[in-house]
Design a protein around this motif. Structure first.
Motif, short mmCIF file in Angstrom:
data_model
loop_
_atom_site.label_atom_id
_atom_site.label_comp_id
_atom_site.label_asym_id
_atom_site.label_seq_id
_atom_site.Cartn_x
_atom_site.Cartn_y
_atom_site.Cartn_z
N GLU A 19 0.82 -1.21 0.00
CA GLU A 19 0.00 0.00 0.00
C GLU A 19 0.86 1.27 0.00
OE1 GLU A 19 -3.70 1.85 2.58
OE2 GLU A 19 -3.01 -0.18 3.02
N VAL A 20 1.91 1.27 0.82
CA VAL A 20 2.81 2.43 0.86
C VAL A 20 3.59 2.56 -0.45
CG1 VAL A 20 4.86 3.41 1.99
CG2 VAL A 20 2.98 2.48 3.38
N SER A 74 8.17 17.73 3.20
CA SER A 74 7.10 18.21 4.07
C SER A 74 5.73 17.96 3.45
CB SER A 74 7.30 19.70 4.35
OG SER A 74 6.28 20.19 5.17
N SER A 75 5.61 18.23 2.15
CA SER A 75 4.35 17.98 1.45
C SER A 75 4.01 16.50 1.43
CB SER A 75 4.42 18.51 0.01
OG SER A 75 4.58 19.90 -0.02
N LEU A 76 5.00 15.67 1.19
CA LEU A 76 4.78 14.23 1.16
C LEU A 76 4.34 13.74 2.54
CD1 LEU A 76 4.83 11.56 -0.37
CD2 LEU A 76 7.27 11.39 0.17
N LEU A 77 4.97 14.23 3.59
CA LEU A 77 4.57 13.84 4.95
C LEU A 77 3.13 14.25 5.24
CD1 LEU A 77 7.87 14.55 6.86
CD2 LEU A 77 6.76 12.32 6.58
N ASP A 78 2.72 15.43 4.77
CA ASP A 78 1.32 15.86 4.94
C ASP A 78 0.38 14.87 4.27
OD1 ASP A 78 2.07 18.10 6.40
OD2 ASP A 78 1.92 19.47 4.67
N ARG A 79 0.70 14.44 3.07
CA ARG A 79 -0.14 13.47 2.36
C ARG A 79 -0.15 12.11 3.06
NH1 ARG A 79 1.68 14.53 -3.96
NH2 ARG A 79 1.33 16.78 -3.93
N LEU A 80 1.01 11.69 3.56
CA LEU A 80 1.09 10.42 4.29
C LEU A 80 0.24 10.47 5.55
CD1 LEU A 80 4.89 9.75 3.84
CD2 LEU A 80 3.09 8.14 3.17
N VAL A 82 -2.49 12.02 6.02
CA VAL A 82 -3.90 11.87 5.65
C VAL A 82 -4.18 10.43 5.22
CG1 VAL A 82 -5.64 12.55 3.95
CG2 VAL A 82 -4.18 14.29 5.01
N SER A 83 -3.37 9.90 4.34
CA SER A 83 -3.62 8.58 3.76
C SER A 83 -3.33 7.42 4.72
CB SER A 83 -2.79 8.39 2.48
OG SER A 83 -3.20 9.31 1.50
N LYS A 88 0.65 4.62 12.58
CA LYS A 88 1.86 4.81 13.38
C LYS A 88 3.14 4.59 12.58
CE LYS A 88 -0.30 4.20 17.78
NZ LYS A 88 -0.43 5.50 18.31
N LEU A 89 3.13 5.01 11.30
CA LEU A 89 4.37 4.95 10.51
C LEU A 89 5.42 5.83 11.19
CD1 LEU A 89 3.17 5.35 6.80
CD2 LEU A 89 3.89 3.28 7.95
N VAL A 90 6.61 5.33 11.28
CA VAL A 90 7.72 6.09 11.85
C VAL A 90 8.49 6.71 10.69
CG1 VAL A 90 9.90 5.86 13.14
CG2 VAL A 90 7.87 4.56 13.84
#
Length: 103
Positions: A19-20, A74-80, A82-83, A88-90
């Motif tokens: 999924e990731v 930073s943008s990718l982390l924002d999307r992660l 949400v999705s 609890k992804l580290v």
């Protein structure tokens, strides 16, 4: 945020890998590629989700790394967030002093 390159590392439980990976592949505006390595998670905060993990005493995980500029990370982390809320992804980022290809 800056244009300096960073390495974003995600620690992904094996159950979420596909999924990731699919998610990252879809983020073509931010992610040009990534590397994944098998790992074993240890520690008080690590969730042992299967009977096999409880017997082995560690969680089967995958470390995913990608190089991108700081603002894209930073943008990718924002999307992660949400999705993959609640998973609890580290993650962590580290500055990259040099990045290239040896031809």
């Amino acid at each position: 945020m800056s244009d300096r390159p960073v390495c974003l590392t995600l620690i992904v439980p094996r159950q979420l890998c596909d999924e990731v990976f699919d998610f990252l592949i879809e983020q073509t505006d931010l992610v040009s590629g990534f590397t994944a390595s098998h790992g074993a998670g240890h520690g008080a905060e690590v969730r042992l989700q299967t009977a096999a993990e409880r017997v082995k005493g560690h969680a089967d995980q995958t470390a995913v790394q990608t190089i991108l500029v700081e603002r894209d990370a930073s943008s990718l982390l924002d999307r992660l967030r949400v999705s993959f809320a609640g998973t609890k992804l580290v993650y962590w980022t580290m500055p990259v002093t040099e990045f290239g290809t040896i031809d």
